[in-house]
Motif scaffolding. Structure first.
Motif, PDB file in Angstrom:
ATOM      1  N   GLY A   1      28.856  68.008 -68.218  1.00 52.68           N
ATOM      2  CA  GLY A   1      29.239  68.830 -69.350  1.00 52.68           C
ATOM      3  C   GLY A   1      29.122  70.283 -68.935  1.00 52.68           C
ATOM      4  O   GLY A   1      28.366  70.624 -68.020  1.00 52.68           O
ATOM      5  N   LEU A   2      29.858  71.146 -69.572  1.00 53.35           N
ATOM      6  CA  LEU A   2      29.768  72.566 -69.267  1.00 53.35           C
ATOM      7  C   LEU A   2      28.604  73.175 -70.048  1.00 53.35           C
ATOM      8  O   LEU A   2      28.200  72.681 -71.095  1.00 53.35           O
ATOM      9  N   ARG A   3      28.064  74.229 -69.512  1.00 53.02           N
ATOM     10  CA  ARG A   3      26.914  74.920 -70.077  1.00 53.02           C
ATOM     11  C   ARG A   3      25.674  74.012 -69.995  1.00 53.02           C
ATOM     12  O   ARG A   3      25.725  72.905 -69.497  1.00 53.02           O
ATOM     13  N   GLY A   4      24.560  74.543 -70.471  1.00 50.79           N
ATOM     14  CA  GLY A   4      23.342  73.756 -70.518  1.00 50.79           C
ATOM     15  C   GLY A   4      22.550  73.704 -69.229  1.00 50.79           C
ATOM     16  O   GLY A   4      21.495  73.081 -69.170  1.00 50.79           O
ATOM     17  N   TYR A   5      23.062  74.352 -68.155  1.00 57.37           N
ATOM     18  CA  TYR A   5      22.365  74.364 -66.875  1.00 57.37           C
ATOM     19  C   TYR A   5      22.338  75.795 -66.352  1.00 57.37           C
ATOM     20  O   TYR A   5      23.173  76.623 -66.728  1.00 57.37           O
ATOM     21  N   GLN A   6      21.394  76.072 -65.462  1.00 59.42           N
ATOM     22  CA  GLN A   6      21.347  77.408 -64.882  1.00 59.42           C
ATOM     23  C   GLN A   6      22.462  77.615 -63.869  1.00 59.42           C
ATOM     24  O   GLN A   6      22.950  78.728 -63.691  1.00 59.42           O
TER      25      GLN A   6
ATOM     26  N   LEU B   1      24.959  71.535 -76.303  1.00 55.79           N
ATOM     27  CA  LEU B   1      24.033  71.164 -77.362  1.00 55.79           C
ATOM     28  C   LEU B   1      24.648  70.131 -78.294  1.00 55.79           C
ATOM     29  O   LEU B   1      23.952  69.238 -78.791  1.00 55.79           O
ATOM     30  N   ALA B   2      25.944  70.233 -78.527  1.00 55.07           N
ATOM     31  CA  ALA B   2      26.625  69.217 -79.332  1.00 55.07           C
ATOM     32  C   ALA B   2      26.593  67.869 -78.627  1.00 55.07           C
ATOM     33  O   ALA B   2      26.438  66.820 -79.274  1.00 55.07           O
ATOM     34  N   ALA B   3      26.735  67.881 -77.310  1.00 55.96           N
ATOM     35  CA  ALA B   3      26.655  66.637 -76.549  1.00 55.96           C
ATOM     36  C   ALA B   3      25.262  66.029 -76.644  1.00 55.96           C
ATOM     37  O   ALA B   3      25.107  64.808 -76.809  1.00 55.96           O
ATOM     38  N   CYS B   4      24.236  66.875 -76.544  1.00 54.38           N
ATOM     39  CA  CYS B   4      22.861  66.374 -76.649  1.00 54.38           C
ATOM     40  C   CYS B   4      22.608  65.766 -78.025  1.00 54.38           C
ATOM     41  O   CYS B   4      21.973  64.716 -78.153  1.00 54.38           O
ATOM     42  N   HIS B   5      23.107  66.429 -79.062  1.00 55.63           N
ATOM     43  CA  HIS B   5      22.928  65.895 -80.408  1.00 55.63           C
ATOM     44  C   HIS B   5      23.668  64.574 -80.576  1.00 55.63           C
ATOM     45  O   HIS B   5      23.167  63.648 -81.232  1.00 55.63           O
ATOM     46  N   ALA B   6      24.853  64.453 -79.982  1.00 55.55           N
ATOM     47  CA  ALA B   6      25.601  63.200 -80.055  1.00 55.55           C
ATOM     48  C   ALA B   6      24.816  62.055 -79.421  1.00 55.55           C
ATOM     49  O   ALA B   6      24.893  60.903 -79.882  1.00 55.55           O
TER      50      ALA B   6
ATOM     51  N   LEU C   1      17.186  67.829 -89.739  1.00 51.13           N
ATOM     52  CA  LEU C   1      17.740  68.927 -88.951  1.00 51.13           C
ATOM     53  C   LEU C   1      18.611  68.378 -87.820  1.00 51.13           C
ATOM     54  O   LEU C   1      18.180  67.487 -87.080  1.00 51.13           O
ATOM     55  N   PRO C   2      19.827  68.896 -87.649  1.00 52.72           N
ATOM     56  CA  PRO C   2      20.729  68.391 -86.595  1.00 52.72           C
ATOM     57  C   PRO C   2      20.441  69.037 -85.252  1.00 52.72           C
ATOM     58  O   PRO C   2      21.323  69.606 -84.607  1.00 52.72           O
TER      59      PRO C   2
ATOM     60  N   HIS D   1      17.887  72.355 -78.173  1.00 52.79           N
ATOM     61  CA  HIS D   1      18.481  73.432 -78.961  1.00 52.79           C
ATOM     62  C   HIS D   1      17.668  74.721 -78.900  1.00 52.79           C
ATOM     63  O   HIS D   1      18.136  75.773 -79.349  1.00 52.79           O
ATOM     64  N   TYR D   2      16.460  74.625 -78.367  1.00 55.56           N
ATOM     65  CA  TYR D   2      15.585  75.789 -78.294  1.00 55.56           C
ATOM     66  C   TYR D   2      15.274  76.102 -76.838  1.00 55.56           C
ATOM     67  O   TYR D   2      14.780  75.246 -76.112  1.00 55.56           O
ATOM     68  N   ASP D   3      15.574  77.318 -76.426  1.00 59.59           N
ATOM     69  CA  ASP D   3      15.189  77.774 -75.092  1.00 59.59           C
ATOM     70  C   ASP D   3      13.665  77.724 -75.015  1.00 59.59           C
ATOM     71  O   ASP D   3      12.974  78.470 -75.710  1.00 59.59           O
ATOM     72  N   HIS D   4      13.156  76.831 -74.170  1.00 59.64           N
ATOM     73  CA  HIS D   4      11.709  76.615 -74.167  1.00 59.64           C
ATOM     74  C   HIS D   4      10.941  77.875 -73.780  1.00 59.64           C
ATOM     75  O   HIS D   4       9.801  78.064 -74.217  1.00 59.64           O
TER      76      HIS D   4
END
Length: 269
Positions: A15-20, A102-107, A195-196, A201-204
């Motif tokens: 997936g795009l995004r979500g990685y450094q 983040l949408a993929a993670c929620h799915a 909560l969805p 969803h939170y930058d640790h």
């Protein structure tokens, strides 16, 4: 109060995004993540470092969702299917490539939320890290001690911050005892079930912007791996502490069900 412990582990998800390390296209991301040599290494770290303690959690009441793509090559997809048949707490979610990570993670997470839970203890887990065999039990117990904070805000971060940084490279295996706040691993984000959102969803590293947090600096609760395929190869901020080599090796087994000589053999191979 019914608390569901619900985690997400991404295994080479395209997936795009979500990685450094970022890519412009799915094909670029797929070429990196699905390289056969890289997948073989990831599977080795997953099975040798991550799985032992998850298999032996002393509180079996948790769900760990393993998220990957439907086109993950064999034998790794077949091996993941076999794994979730062996471990009752594991679930496999095949999520098509999505631009919004983040949408993929929620799915991946949404189908596994317990509708009867009053609180969801979300956690993220990388496929080369480890948590201690009592992570689930301890997180659940510690939440009960501070749940008043959660009631006030509807969100709470519980950080088990004492762990080991494990560097794996051509020079061998190096373990550094370290207290690291909000590393991501062994960080539980307690949210309302409506909560969805997930832990991702939170930058640790900035989680204090969104919720109160409690840090518990003991006992050893995590191992973070650093190696050639790490998304981030930096150890990050933290505070070292001392452990004698013999005690360190004993704790590897007692807390994580790992043996140094086994890890060194795998690294050489």
């Amino acid at each position: 109060m019914r608390v569901q412990m619900l985690g997400l582990c991404r295994f080479s998800y395209v997936g795009l995004r979500g990685y450094q390390v970022e890519h412009d296209t799915y094909d670029q991301r797929r070429a990196l993540l699905y390289d056969p040599d890289r997948l073989a290494r990831r599977w080795t770290w997953f099975t040798e470092v991550t799985l032992p303690a998850w298999r032996e959690q002393n509180d079996p009441d948790f769900t760990l969702v393993i998220m990957t793509g439907p086109d993950l090559p064999d034998p790794w997809l077949s091996q993941l299917r076999d794994l979730v048949q062996q471990v009752p707490q594991f679930r496999l979610e095949l999520v098509p490539p999505m631009e919004r990570h983040l949408a993929a993670c929620h799915a991946a997470i949404a189908p596994h939320v317990d509708p009867e839970a009053e609180v969801i203890g979300h956690f993220r887990h990388d496929d080369d890290d480890a948590v201690a065999v009592d992570y689930i039990k301890t997180a659940r117990k510690d939440f009960q001690r501070v749940k008043g904070l959660w009631r006030r805000a509807g969100k709470l971060a519980l950080d088990h911050s004492r762990g080991l940084m494990m560097r794996l490279d051509a020079g061998g295996l190096e373990l550094t005892p370290r207290i690291c706040h909000n590393m991501g691993v062994a960080l539980t984000v307690f949210l309302r079930p409506d909560l969805p959102e997930t832990a991702l969803h939170y930058d640790h590293s900035k989680i204090g912007q969104w919720m109160p947090g409690v840090s518990v600096p003991g006992p050893l609760m995590f191992i973070r791996s650093i190696h050639r395929d790490s998304d981030s190869g930096a150890m990050g901020p933290g505070h070292p502490f001392q452990m004698q080599p013999e005690a360190l090796d004993q704790q590897l087994w007692r807390r994580f069900r790992l043996r140094r000589n086994r890890l060194e053999t795998v690294l050489r191979d």
